[in-house]
Write a protein that holds these residues in place. Structure first.
Motif, PDB file in Angstrom:
ATOM      1  N   ASN A   1      14.110   1.729  18.263  1.00  0.00           N
ATOM      2  CA  ASN A   1      14.040   0.317  17.865  1.00  0.00           C
ATOM      3  C   ASN A   1      15.369  -0.275  17.415  1.00  0.00           C
ATOM      4  OD1 ASN A   1      10.970  -0.504  17.817  1.00  0.00           O
ATOM      5  ND2 ASN A   1      11.052   1.575  17.008  1.00  0.00           N
ATOM      6  N   CYS A   2      16.474   0.439  17.640  1.00  0.00           N
ATOM      7  CA  CYS A   2      17.763  -0.094  17.201  1.00  0.00           C
ATOM      8  C   CYS A   2      18.341  -1.069  18.228  1.00  0.00           C
ATOM      9  CB  CYS A   2      18.756   1.036  16.933  1.00  0.00           C
ATOM     10  SG  CYS A   2      19.192   2.030  18.370  1.00  0.00           S
ATOM     11  N   THR A   3      19.261  -1.901  17.777  1.00  0.00           N
ATOM     12  CA  THR A   3      19.979  -2.805  18.680  1.00  0.00           C
ATOM     13  C   THR A   3      20.827  -2.003  19.653  1.00  0.00           C
ATOM     14  OG1 THR A   3      20.076  -4.485  16.944  1.00  0.00           O
ATOM     15  CG2 THR A   3      21.638  -4.708  18.777  1.00  0.00           C
ATOM     16  N   ALA A   4      21.543  -1.011  19.115  1.00  0.00           N
ATOM     17  CA  ALA A   4      22.355  -0.111  19.929  1.00  0.00           C
ATOM     18  C   ALA A   4      22.667   1.128  19.090  1.00  0.00           C
ATOM     19  CB  ALA A   4      23.647  -0.783  20.386  1.00  0.00           C
ATOM     20  N   TYR A   5      23.015   2.193  19.783  1.00  0.00           N
ATOM     21  CA  TYR A   5      23.342   3.457  19.129  1.00  0.00           C
ATOM     22  C   TYR A   5      24.840   3.704  19.257  1.00  0.00           C
ATOM     23  CZ  TYR A   5      23.482   8.453  18.135  1.00  0.00           C
ATOM     24  OH  TYR A   5      23.770   9.688  17.595  1.00  0.00           O
ATOM     25  N   ILE A   6      25.502   4.033  18.145  1.00  0.00           N
ATOM     26  CA  ILE A   6      26.953   4.262  18.145  1.00  0.00           C
ATOM     27  C   ILE A   6      27.212   5.763  18.053  1.00  0.00           C
ATOM     28  CG2 ILE A   6      29.149   3.660  17.081  1.00  0.00           C
ATOM     29  CD1 ILE A   6      27.676   1.330  15.693  1.00  0.00           C
ATOM     30  N   HIS A   7      27.998   6.268  19.000  1.00  0.00           N
ATOM     31  CA  HIS A   7      28.260   7.711  19.078  1.00  0.00           C
ATOM     32  C   HIS A   7      29.767   7.954  19.006  1.00  0.00           C
ATOM     33  CE1 HIS A   7      27.179  11.846  20.091  1.00  0.00           C
ATOM     34  NE2 HIS A   7      28.204  11.859  20.918  1.00  0.00           N
ATOM     35  N   GLY A   8      30.220   8.531  17.888  1.00  0.00           N
ATOM     36  CA  GLY A   8      31.655   8.692  17.675  1.00  0.00           C
ATOM     37  C   GLY A   8      32.201  10.081  17.927  1.00  0.00           C
TER      38      GLY A   8
ATOM     39  N   ASP B   1      28.502   8.555  31.941  1.00  0.00           N
ATOM     40  CA  ASP B   1      29.189   7.978  33.093  1.00  0.00           C
ATOM     41  C   ASP B   1      29.368   6.463  32.893  1.00  0.00           C
ATOM     42  OD1 ASP B   1      30.495   8.119  35.533  1.00  0.00           O
ATOM     43  OD2 ASP B   1      28.668   7.910  36.700  1.00  0.00           O
ATOM     44  N   THR B   2      28.873   5.654  33.812  1.00  0.00           N
ATOM     45  CA  THR B   2      29.037   4.200  33.707  1.00  0.00           C
ATOM     46  C   THR B   2      27.848   3.525  33.017  1.00  0.00           C
ATOM     47  OG1 THR B   2      28.044   3.881  35.904  1.00  0.00           O
ATOM     48  CG2 THR B   2      30.450   4.106  35.792  1.00  0.00           C
ATOM     49  N   SER B   3      26.999   4.347  32.377  1.00  0.00           N
ATOM     50  CA  SER B   3      25.781   3.801  31.765  1.00  0.00           C
ATOM     51  C   SER B   3      25.919   3.605  30.263  1.00  0.00           C
ATOM     52  CB  SER B   3      24.599   4.736  32.062  1.00  0.00           C
ATOM     53  OG  SER B   3      24.426   4.877  33.448  1.00  0.00           O
ATOM     54  N   ALA B   4      27.144   3.475  29.778  1.00  0.00           N
ATOM     55  CA  ALA B   4      27.392   3.260  28.349  1.00  0.00           C
ATOM     56  C   ALA B   4      28.572   2.329  28.178  1.00  0.00           C
ATOM     57  CB  ALA B   4      27.649   4.587  27.643  1.00  0.00           C
TER      58      ALA B   4
ATOM     59  N   ILE C   1      20.994   1.167  24.170  1.00  0.00           N
ATOM     60  CA  ILE C   1      22.353   0.801  24.563  1.00  0.00           C
ATOM     61  C   ILE C   1      23.260   1.773  23.817  1.00  0.00           C
ATOM     62  CG2 ILE C   1      24.151  -0.974  24.490  1.00  0.00           C
ATOM     63  CD1 ILE C   1      21.873  -3.056  24.312  1.00  0.00           C
ATOM     64  N   ILE C   2      24.079   2.520  24.552  1.00  0.00           N
ATOM     65  CA  ILE C   2      24.968   3.515  23.949  1.00  0.00           C
ATOM     66  C   ILE C   2      26.373   2.944  23.846  1.00  0.00           C
ATOM     67  CG2 ILE C   2      25.924   5.841  24.118  1.00  0.00           C
ATOM     68  CD1 ILE C   2      22.911   5.893  23.808  1.00  0.00           C
ATOM     69  N   ILE C   3      26.941   2.978  22.642  1.00  0.00           N
ATOM     70  CA  ILE C   3      28.346   2.628  22.423  1.00  0.00           C
ATOM     71  C   ILE C   3      29.040   3.917  22.014  1.00  0.00           C
ATOM     72  CG2 ILE C   3      29.941   1.054  21.274  1.00  0.00           C
ATOM     73  CD1 ILE C   3      27.503  -0.572  20.341  1.00  0.00           C
TER      74      ILE C   3
ATOM     75  N   ARG D   1      25.571 -10.627  19.946  1.00  0.00           N
ATOM     76  CA  ARG D   1      25.387 -12.002  20.418  1.00  0.00           C
ATOM     77  C   ARG D   1      24.498 -12.081  21.661  1.00  0.00           C
ATOM     78  NH1 ARG D   1      31.801 -13.212  19.981  1.00  0.00           N
ATOM     79  NH2 ARG D   1      31.910 -13.708  17.742  1.00  0.00           N
ATOM     80  N   ASN D   2      24.621 -11.068  22.527  1.00  0.00           N
ATOM     81  CA  ASN D   2      23.920 -11.152  23.811  1.00  0.00           C
ATOM     82  C   ASN D   2      23.447  -9.765  24.268  1.00  0.00           C
ATOM     83  OD1 ASN D   2      22.866 -12.169  26.162  1.00  0.00           O
ATOM     84  ND2 ASN D   2      24.854 -12.441  27.172  1.00  0.00           N
ATOM     85  N   PRO D   3      22.480  -9.165  23.573  1.00  0.00           N
ATOM     86  CA  PRO D   3      22.024  -7.818  23.935  1.00  0.00           C
ATOM     87  C   PRO D   3      21.374  -7.753  25.315  1.00  0.00           C
ATOM     88  CG  PRO D   3      20.582  -8.793  22.265  1.00  0.00           C
ATOM     89  CD  PRO D   3      21.766  -9.696  22.400  1.00  0.00           C
ATOM     90  N   GLU D   4      20.819  -8.865  25.791  1.00  0.00           N
ATOM     91  CA  GLU D   4      20.143  -8.860  27.087  1.00  0.00           C
ATOM     92  C   GLU D   4      21.095  -8.510  28.227  1.00  0.00           C
ATOM     93  OE1 GLU D   4      20.064 -11.417  24.964  1.00  0.00           O
ATOM     94  OE2 GLU D   4      18.017 -11.207  24.163  1.00  0.00           O
ATOM     95  N   SER D   5      22.364  -8.886  28.096  1.00  0.00           N
ATOM     96  CA  SER D   5      23.318  -8.614  29.170  1.00  0.00           C
ATOM     97  C   SER D   5      23.662  -7.128  29.280  1.00  0.00           C
ATOM     98  CB  SER D   5      24.595  -9.434  28.967  1.00  0.00           C
ATOM     99  OG  SER D   5      25.253  -9.058  27.770  1.00  0.00           O
ATOM    100  N   TYR D   6      23.289  -6.353  28.279  1.00  0.00           N
ATOM    101  CA  TYR D   6      23.542  -4.911  28.289  1.00  0.00           C
ATOM    102  C   TYR D   6      22.266  -4.096  28.524  1.00  0.00           C
ATOM    103  CZ  TYR D   6      28.044  -6.119  26.155  1.00  0.00           C
ATOM    104  OH  TYR D   6      29.295  -6.645  25.899  1.00  0.00           O
ATOM    105  N   SER D   7      21.137  -4.772  28.672  1.00  0.00           N
ATOM    106  CA  SER D   7      19.856  -4.066  28.701  1.00  0.00           C
ATOM    107  C   SER D   7      19.718  -3.123  29.896  1.00  0.00           C
ATOM    108  CB  SER D   7      18.702  -5.067  28.682  1.00  0.00           C
ATOM    109  OG  SER D   7      18.772  -5.924  29.813  1.00  0.00           O
ATOM    110  N   GLU D   8      20.392  -3.423  31.004  1.00  0.00           N
ATOM    111  CA  GLU D   8      20.317  -2.557  32.178  1.00  0.00           C
ATOM    112  C   GLU D   8      20.850  -1.150  31.869  1.00  0.00           C
ATOM    113  OE1 GLU D   8      22.228  -2.106  36.655  1.00  0.00           O
ATOM    114  OE2 GLU D   8      22.706  -3.864  35.433  1.00  0.00           O
ATOM    115  N   LEU D   9      21.816  -1.072  30.937  1.00  0.00           N
ATOM    116  CA  LEU D   9      22.390   0.221  30.589  1.00  0.00           C
ATOM    117  C   LEU D   9      21.339   1.168  30.014  1.00  0.00           C
ATOM    118  CD1 LEU D   9      25.760  -0.868  28.909  1.00  0.00           C
ATOM    119  CD2 LEU D   9      25.407  -0.050  31.247  1.00  0.00           C
TER     120      LEU D   9
END
Length: 398
Positions: A281-288, A321-324, A307-309, A342-350
Motif C-alpha cells: 500500500n505504499c506510494t513507492a519503495y526506496i531501496h538503498g 533492469d528497466t522496471s525501476a 514502484i521501486i526507487i 506529483r504524478n504516480p500514475e505515470s510510473y504505474s506501469e513499472l
C-alpha cells in the motif's frame, strides 16, 4: 543426502536475508526427501523448537553477548562450532557467508565424505560499517572460502566478478527465492497491530517505504537527506534496526530536519502480514542497498507490485533492469520523490513490469528446482568419487 545449513541465526526467520533464505529453502525442500539441519543461535530451552519446515534445529549452547565486538566473536565461534559438529552426520555442509571462510576446510577433517558449499553473499569487505582490520579479514575470508569450498554459490550474476577466474568452474548462480504474498487489506487486525508500532496515522497510498538494516552501505543517510529535501507532504516509513549508535544519532538528527509528517521509524517488524500490508500500500519503495548481490527486501518489494526507487548499481539493475527508477545521490533521489508524489500514475506501469520480472526469475519454484538439480549433481559426484577410491583400495589390497 543429509544437509546442514550453517551461517544464519536460525529459523523461523527473525533477523535478515540469510535467515529469510534458510526459511524459504527448507520450506520448499520439505517434501523432497532430504534430511536438513539448520544451525540456530542460542535460545532458552523452553523457547526451542525441534523442527521447523521439516528441518531439524540445532542450537548453540551459549547466550549471545550484547557488546558489538564480543557479538562478532560469538558469531564466529558459533559458526566454527557448527562446522565441526554438523560435519559428522551430514554429507553436505552449506555455509551462508564468508565470515569464517578460513575455517571452511574443517568439515573434511571430521568427515572425509563431506562436501562444502559456500554462499559468498555480497561484497562484505566494502561495507563502511566495518573498520579497516575487519574489512581486510573479510577479504581474506572471502578468498579462502572460495579456495576451500567444493561449490561456490553466488546469488547474483554480478557476484561472479568477485570470484577468481580459476574458481569459476565450481561456481553456480542460484539466487534468493520469493513467494507471491497474499493481498492484505488495509483494515482489521493487521491494521490494529500497526498501531502498536506507532501512534502516527499512516494512510494507504500516501507514504514512502524503506525496509533495511539501517547501515551506511544501505544509504539510509542519503535517503533521509533526499526525503527532507523533497518536502513532500507524506511520511517516509522506515522499518529496520540500527547496528551502530553513532549512525543512529546521525540519522535521527537528519530526520529532525524533515517537515511534517516527516520520518516514522518503526524498528524491526517480523509480522509477515503487517509487512505485506505496508509493502502493498505504499506510494513507492526506496531501496538503498549498494554492496549486493541480490537483496531479499528488493524482491519482496517487487513482488508486492511497488514502484521501486533503487540505488543505481549493477546488483539492483540485475534484479529490476528497466522496471525501476534509479538514483545516484540525494539530489537525484529528491527529484524522483517529488516527481512520483506529483504524478504516480505515470510510473504505474513499472509496478507490473517489475512484478513479472521477479516472478519469472526469482520464484521459489524456479530457485528450489535449481538447488535440487545441484544437490543431485553433488550426490552423484560424491558417490562416484568414493566408489573410485574404494576400487583403488581393493586393487592395492589384491
Amino acid at each position: 543426502m543429509d544437509i546442514a545449513i550453517i551461517g544464519c541465526r536460525g529459523i523461523p526467520a527473525e533477523y535478515g536475508g540469510f535467515e529469510t533464505f534458510a526459511e524459504g529453502l527448507t520450506e520448499n525442500l520439505e517434501d523432497e526427501g532430504y534430511e536438513i539441519t539448520v544451525s540456530c543461535e542460542y535460545k532458552p530451552p523452553d523457547q526451542r523448537k525441534e523442527r521447523h519446515n521439516g528441518a531439524k534445529l540445532d542450537y548453540f549452547p551459549i547466550k549471545p553477548p550484547k557488546n558489538y565486538i564480543l557479538r562478532k566473536f560469538y558469531e564466529n565461534i558459533s559458526d566454527i562450532y557448527f562446522l565441526i559438529k554438523l560435519s559428522r552426520g551430514n554429507n553436505l555442509i552449506y555455509f551462508l557467508g564468508i565470515e569464517v571462510g578460513m575455517f571452511i576446510f574443517l568439515p573434511k577433517l571430521f568427515n572425509r565424505k563431506s562436501k562444502v558449499m559456500v554462499n559468498i553473499d555480497g561484497v562484505m569487505w566494502k561495507r563502511s560499517k566495518f573498520n579497516p582490520l575487519e574489512r581486510w579479514l573479510l577479504k581474506v575470508n572471502h578468498d579462502l572460502a572460495t579456495v576451500f569450498a567444493d561449490t561456490i554459490i553466488v546469488d547474483s550474476q554480478e557476484m561472479k566478478d568477485y570470484v577468481d577466474e580459476n574458481k569459476l568452474h565450481k561456481t553456480s548462480y542460484l539466487s534468493y527465492g520469493i513467494n507471491i504474498p497474499e493481498r492484505i487489506t488495509w483494515n482489521g487486525n493487521t491494521l490494529e497491530r500497526l498501531k502498536s508500532y506507532t501512534s502516527i496515522d499512516i494512510t494507504p497510498g500516501n507514504y514512502y517505504l524503506l525496509v533495511a538494516r539501517l547501515e551506511p552501505e544501505n544509504n539510509i543517510h542519503t535517503i533521509i537527506s533526499a526525503f527532507c529535501q523533497a518536502k513532500v507532504n507524506i511520511p517516509l516509513v522506515v522499518l529496520g534496526d540500527f547496528t551502530s549508535t553513532t549512525y543512529q544519532e546521525e540519522i535521527k538528527t537528519l530526520a529532525q530536519n524533515c517537515t511534517n509528517p516527516g520520518v516514522i521509524f518503526l524498528g524491526s517488524v517480523y509480522d509477515e502480514k503487517l509487512l505485506n500490508m505496508l509493502r502493498q500500500n505504499c506510494t513507492a519503495y526506496i531501496h538503498g542497498h549498494s554492496v549486493g548481490g541480490t537483496n531479499p527486501s528488493l524482491l519482496e518489494a517487487a513482488i508486492s507490485r511497488n514502484i521501486i526507487i533503487a540505488h543505481d548499481n549493477k546488483f539492483n539493475r540485475e534484479v529490476c533492469d528497466t522496471s525501476a527508477v534509479y538514483f545516484k545521490n540525494e539530489n537525484e533521489l529528491a527529484m524522483k520523490l517529488k516527481s512520483i508524489h506529483r504524478n504516480p500514475e505515470s510510473y504505474s506501469e513499472l509496478k507490473t513490469r517489475v512484478y513479472h520480472k521477479v516472478k519469472n526469475n526469482y520464484s521459489w519454484d524456479h530457485i528450489s528446482a535449481g538447488y535440487l538439480s545441484l544437490f543431485k549433481k553433488i550426490k552423484q559426484e560424491n558417490s562416484g568419487r568414493f566408489t573410485h577410491m574404494e576400487m583403488n583400495y581393493e586393487q592395492k589390497k589384491a
